[in-house]
Design an enzyme around this catalytic site. Sequence first.
Site, PDB file in Angstrom:
ATOM      1  N   LEU A   1      -2.957  11.901   4.206  1.00 48.01           N
ATOM      2  CA  LEU A   1      -2.626  11.059   3.054  1.00 48.01           C
ATOM      3  C   LEU A   1      -3.863  10.737   2.212  1.00 48.01           C
ATOM      4  CD1 LEU A   1      -0.489   9.174   1.662  1.00 48.01           C
ATOM      5  CD2 LEU A   1      -1.249   7.404   3.239  1.00 48.01           C
ATOM      6  N   HIS A   2      -3.740  10.792   0.906  1.00 47.03           N
ATOM      7  CA  HIS A   2      -4.853  10.414   0.027  1.00 47.03           C
ATOM      8  C   HIS A   2      -4.296   9.916  -1.295  1.00 47.03           C
ATOM      9  CE1 HIS A   2      -3.861  14.672  -0.478  1.00 47.03           C
ATOM     10  NE2 HIS A   2      -4.253  14.577  -1.737  1.00 47.03           N
TER      11      HIS A   2
END
Length: 161
Positions: free
Chosen positions: A119-120
Amino acid sequence: MKQVWSPWRMKYIMHHEPSPECIFCKAQQLDDGPENLIVARGHFTFVILNRYPYTSGHLMVVPYAHQPTLDRLTVEARREIVEIITTAEVVLQEVYHPDGFNIGANIGSAAGAGVAGHLHFHVVPRWSGDTNFMSTLADTRVLPEALEQTFCRLKAAWPKN
Ligand SMILES: [Zn+2]
């Protein structure tokens, strides 16, 4: 990824293990500088420049843990993500004076995530009419500033703990 069943919390507690193929897992293991493009580190998350920025100053806020979704992170990590995104907004405003921001995450490859396993959040400064000053040449965006220069400017402006 190992999972441990925690009966008292009725949920899985994740043991965060880096993924050898993941750019975010690799980057966080290197010394911070223009090589890994990590501008700042928190307790649970770090801030890294996008190597292929949409505009100058395009940052990503990334948890250390290799997890694909928000619900796999701890509450503390989720809170820190929001706090660090806020700092990114302030620093980018100070350094680049954008007219606005795109802030968000693409979760899952169906949603357009380039690195779906980790996730980013993207923080992208935007200027009125900014598609005009970026020219597109064979899918390579031509930016008014070199990445290393962006790195130095943001690193210098980032608040020291
Ligand atoms: Zn990862």
